[in-house]
Design a protein around this motif. Structure first.
Motif, PDB file in Angstrom:
ATOM      1  N   TRP A  83       0.868  -1.173   0.000  1.00 19.37           N
ATOM      2  CA  TRP A  83       0.000   0.000   0.000  1.00 19.37           C
ATOM      3  C   TRP A  83       0.901   1.219   0.000  1.00 19.37           C
ATOM      4  O   TRP A  83       2.090   1.143   0.329  1.00 19.37           O
ATOM      5  CB  TRP A  83      -0.933   0.022   1.205  1.00 19.37           C
ATOM      6  N   TRP A  87      -1.022   7.288  -2.301  1.00 23.59           N
ATOM      7  CA  TRP A  87      -1.641   6.619  -3.447  1.00 23.59           C
ATOM      8  C   TRP A  87      -2.195   7.601  -4.466  1.00 23.59           C
ATOM      9  O   TRP A  87      -2.293   7.276  -5.636  1.00 23.59           O
ATOM     10  CB  TRP A  87      -2.717   5.639  -2.978  1.00 23.59           C
ATOM     11  N   HIS A  90      -0.218   8.032  -7.659  1.00 22.72           N
ATOM     12  CA  HIS A  90      -0.183   6.914  -8.603  1.00 22.72           C
ATOM     13  C   HIS A  90      -1.450   7.008  -9.467  1.00 22.72           C
ATOM     14  O   HIS A  90      -2.523   6.585  -9.035  1.00 22.72           O
ATOM     15  CB  HIS A  90      -0.166   5.575  -7.869  1.00 22.72           C
ATOM     16  N   VAL A  93      -3.603   3.944  -9.898  1.00 24.57           N
ATOM     17  CA  VAL A  93      -4.311   3.569  -8.671  1.00 24.57           C
ATOM     18  C   VAL A  93      -5.515   4.479  -8.470  1.00 24.57           C
ATOM     19  O   VAL A  93      -6.601   4.021  -8.102  1.00 24.57           O
ATOM     20  CB  VAL A  93      -3.362   3.608  -7.455  1.00 24.57           C
ATOM     21  N   TRP A  96      -8.214   3.235 -10.812  1.00 30.84           N
ATOM     22  CA  TRP A  96      -8.821   1.996 -10.309  1.00 30.84           C
ATOM     23  C   TRP A  96      -9.754   2.286  -9.138  1.00 30.84           C
ATOM     24  O   TRP A  96     -10.895   1.800  -9.094  1.00 30.84           O
ATOM     25  CB  TRP A  96      -7.734   1.034  -9.821  1.00 30.84           C
ATOM     26  N   ILE A 132      -4.631  -3.648  -7.727  1.00 35.02           N
ATOM     27  CA  ILE A 132      -3.939  -2.500  -7.127  1.00 35.02           C
ATOM     28  C   ILE A 132      -2.839  -2.961  -6.181  1.00 35.02           C
ATOM     29  O   ILE A 132      -1.737  -2.433  -6.182  1.00 35.02           O
ATOM     30  CB  ILE A 132      -4.939  -1.598  -6.362  1.00 35.02           C
ATOM     31  N   ARG A 133      -3.146  -3.970  -5.370  1.00 39.48           N
ATOM     32  CA  ARG A 133      -2.236  -4.354  -4.286  1.00 39.48           C
ATOM     33  C   ARG A 133      -1.439  -5.619  -4.575  1.00 39.48           C
ATOM     34  O   ARG A 133      -0.858  -6.199  -3.677  1.00 39.48           O
ATOM     35  CB  ARG A 133      -3.036  -4.513  -2.995  1.00 39.48           C
ATOM     36  N   LEU A 139       1.749  -0.448  -6.857  1.00 39.17           N
ATOM     37  CA  LEU A 139       2.273  -0.003  -5.564  1.00 39.17           C
ATOM     38  C   LEU A 139       3.428  -0.875  -5.083  1.00 39.17           C
ATOM     39  O   LEU A 139       3.888  -0.737  -3.952  1.00 39.17           O
ATOM     40  CB  LEU A 139       1.156  -0.014  -4.514  1.00 39.17           C
TER      41      LEU A 139
END
Length: 180
Positions: A83, A87, A90, A93, A96, A132-133, A139
């Motif tokens: 994470w 954020w 990005h 991100v 999303w 995303i993660r 990230l």
């Protein structure tokens, strides 16, 4: 004869166009004299917004991500599920999470029905958070340990080496294709 004349008048009135004011409270578009209902604006992806509109949307998104999404669905920060506290920097991100938030708003609406939130979990939340993660996701160069915050934007692909094409050249190419 009087009764026949009265029936003829009733039939004539029933066959004529309805009085628009009679149905004014029922919002029946298409009737003469009735205004069209105001539709809400089409939602736009956050990366298509500019200026204050984008800032306001990002502020609302940040509130949702930090006050709801991450406390409920954020799980533990690990190398398998990184994470980034920054954020918002990005862009992928942000895109999303904004799409996830718009889907959340749609599926929590009563019109989505009792299964709306299940559909959101199944079709949107799980996939978006995994993308995303993921360990190799956007990230992955950021925080992987809560005790060691880190932030680094991954380098994207470079600019194209293809020569720039002018609008006139594109148009000439289409004209050539059409003539062939």
């Amino acid at each position: 004869m009087d009764q026949s004349a009265q029936q003829a008048r009733q039939l004539d009135s029933l066959a004529s166009a309805p009085d628009p004011m009679l149905f004014a409270g029922f919002s029946m578009p298409g009737l003469p004299g009735m205004p069209a209902p105001a539709l809400p604006p089409d939602p736009k992806p956050i990366l298509e917004l500019d200026g204050e509109e984008r800032e306001n949307e990002l502020d609302s998104l940040t509130d949702w991500v930090e006050d709801f999404l991450m406390p409920v669905y954020g799980a533990e920060i690990t190398t398998a599920a990184p994470w980034c506290e920054q954020w918002q920097e990005h862009l992928d991100v942000v895109a999303w999470l904004h799409a996830l938030w718009m889907a959340y708003q749609q599926h929590k609406d009563p019109e989505a029905g009792p299964s709306g939130m299940f559909v959101w979990h199944r079709d949107f939340l799980t996939h978006a958070m995994a993308a995303i993660r993921s360990a190799g996701g956007p990230l992955s160069a950021c925080q992987t340990d809560p005790d060691r915050p880190a932030h680094r934007l991954l380098r994207g692909p470079g600019r194209s080496t293809r020569p720039a094409t002018t609008a006139a050249e594109v148009e000439a190419g289409h004209a050539f294709e059409a003539a062939s």
